[in-house]
Write a protein that holds these residues in place. Structure first.
Motif, PDB file in Angstrom:
ATOM      1  N   LYS A   1      -3.522  -2.963   7.096  1.00 34.06           N
ATOM      2  CA  LYS A   1      -4.478  -3.462   8.105  1.00 34.06           C
ATOM      3  C   LYS A   1      -5.759  -3.373   7.707  1.00 34.06           C
ATOM      4  O   LYS A   1      -6.813  -4.200   7.663  1.00 34.06           O
ATOM      5  N   CYS A   2      -6.148  -2.297   7.051  1.00 39.30           N
ATOM      6  CA  CYS A   2      -7.632  -1.815   6.655  1.00 39.30           C
ATOM      7  C   CYS A   2      -7.963  -2.739   5.398  1.00 39.30           C
ATOM      8  O   CYS A   2      -9.015  -3.275   5.228  1.00 39.30           O
ATOM      9  N   SER A   3      -6.959  -2.886   4.574  1.00 37.07           N
ATOM     10  CA  SER A   3      -7.277  -3.730   3.418  1.00 37.07           C
ATOM     11  C   SER A   3      -7.342  -5.218   3.481  1.00 37.07           C
ATOM     12  O   SER A   3      -7.678  -6.029   2.692  1.00 37.07           O
TER      13      SER A   3
ATOM     14  N   MET B   1       0.853  -1.111   0.212  1.00 41.48           N
ATOM     15  CA  MET B   1      -0.034   0.113  -0.146  1.00 41.48           C
ATOM     16  C   MET B   1       0.921   1.072   0.021  1.00 41.48           C
ATOM     17  O   MET B   1       1.644   1.304   0.845  1.00 41.48           O
ATOM     18  N   ARG B   2       0.695   1.925  -1.085  1.00 39.75           N
ATOM     19  CA  ARG B   2       1.685   3.390  -1.165  1.00 39.75           C
ATOM     20  C   ARG B   2       1.097   4.079   0.012  1.00 39.75           C
ATOM     21  O   ARG B   2       0.291   4.318   0.304  1.00 39.75           O
ATOM     22  N   SER B   3       2.268   4.754   0.660  1.00 43.56           N
ATOM     23  CA  SER B   3       2.115   5.734   1.723  1.00 43.56           C
ATOM     24  C   SER B   3       2.280   7.128   1.226  1.00 43.56           C
ATOM     25  O   SER B   3       2.224   7.179  -0.036  1.00 43.56           O
ATOM     26  N   LEU B   4       2.305   8.031   1.967  1.00 47.82           N
ATOM     27  CA  LEU B   4       2.398   9.325   2.145  1.00 47.82           C
ATOM     28  C   LEU B   4       3.625   9.875   2.614  1.00 47.82           C
ATOM     29  O   LEU B   4       3.841   9.573   3.714  1.00 47.82           O
ATOM     30  N   ILE B   5       3.884  11.084   1.777  1.00 46.66           N
ATOM     31  CA  ILE B   5       5.151  11.753   2.494  1.00 46.66           C
ATOM     32  C   ILE B   5       4.769  12.705   3.789  1.00 46.66           C
ATOM     33  O   ILE B   5       3.695  13.120   3.507  1.00 46.66           O
ATOM     34  N   ALA B   6       5.029  12.280   4.909  1.00 39.21           N
ATOM     35  CA  ALA B   6       4.653  13.207   5.891  1.00 39.21           C
ATOM     36  C   ALA B   6       4.999  14.482   6.260  1.00 39.21           C
ATOM     37  O   ALA B   6       5.918  15.051   6.841  1.00 39.21           O
TER      38      ALA B   6
END
Length: 245
Positions: free
Chosen positions: A186-188, A1-6
């Motif tokens: 975990k959501c997916s 799952m691709r994350s996001l730059i914080a």
């Protein structure tokens, strides 16, 4: 799952005590924060609610504190869910998905979704009436193979963003990326991929939580927008409230 730059700051929520009767509507997600350092009497009650397989899992922990944290975290999960399901805590039965995601096993509460995470002496529980969700909590710390883990699990732009940070800031951002990734997976219901750049983009809402100083957490909720309510476990008062179930 691709994350996001914080790049954004954590969202600050009011972790209030719940009302006498906490109801969960279709458009709400509830998140509970709980201290795992509970009184001995509470710990004993938590232990008594666990199933035989949970007791076996607890017995496999080498260190006593880890074993106590597991028992308390699972006992609290049962206490909280029993308030929503109107079922005694020790009667709740769980099933587990391919990657270990727990669900309630009996048909009367198939639409009650939940997820939990605990780290150190703190636990978070996310509850929804119908939405798939995932939550992850981590205590911020430095560890020797942080760079190796980042190389295996993070996107190239995330690895680059960590490279030149000072140790404390690097640790904070590492766990910010990590909790976001874990919550989405975990959501997916998916597991980690050896090629994070090929993971699908997350279709839902991702929030960063601030449960306690020194911790970072993320909540991922699939589907349409929702209202978030954040509760603080109140110990024996709540236990007494649902003890009659």
């Amino acid at each position: 799952m691709r994350s996001l730059i914080a790049k954004s700051l954590p969202q600050h929520f009011n972790w209030s005590f719940p009302p006498k009767d906490w109801a969960l509507s279709e458009d709400e997600v509830h998140v509970w924060v709980a201290d795992l350092n509970q009184p001995d009497a509470e710990y004993k009650r938590f232990s008594e609610t666990l199933s035989s397989d949970e007791q076996e899992r607890a017995a496999r922990f080498k260190f006593r504190q880890d074993r106590m944290n597991f028992i308390t975290a699972r006992g609290l999960l049962r206490k909280i869910l029993s308030g929503y399901a109107n079922t005694p805590a020790n009667n709740l039965q769980f099933s587990y998905g391919q990657n270990g995601k727990p669900r309630l096993a009996f048909s009367a509460n198939q639409t009650l979704n939940f997820n939990l995470s605990h780290s150190g002496g703190l636990a978070l529980y996310a509850i929804s009436a119908s939405r798939e969700l995932g939550i992850d909590l981590e205590r911020i710390s430095n560890f020797s193979d942080m760079d190796d883990v980042a190389t295996r699990c993070f996107l190239p732009e995330e690895q680059s963003a960590l490279q030149f940070l000072q140790p404390q800031q690097k640790a904070e951002n590492f766990f910010r990326y990590w909790t976001r990734k874990e919550a989405q997976l975990k959501c997916s219901g998916q597991g980690f991929s050896s090629e994070p750049e090929n993971e699908p983009r997350f279709a839902g809402t991702l929030l960063e939580l601030d449960p306690k100083e020194g911790y970072i957490a993320a909540l991922a909720v699939c589907g349409k927008p929702f209202q978030l309510k954040t509760w603080q476990w109140q110990g024996e008062e709540i236990s007494e409230r649902i003890a009659s179930l």
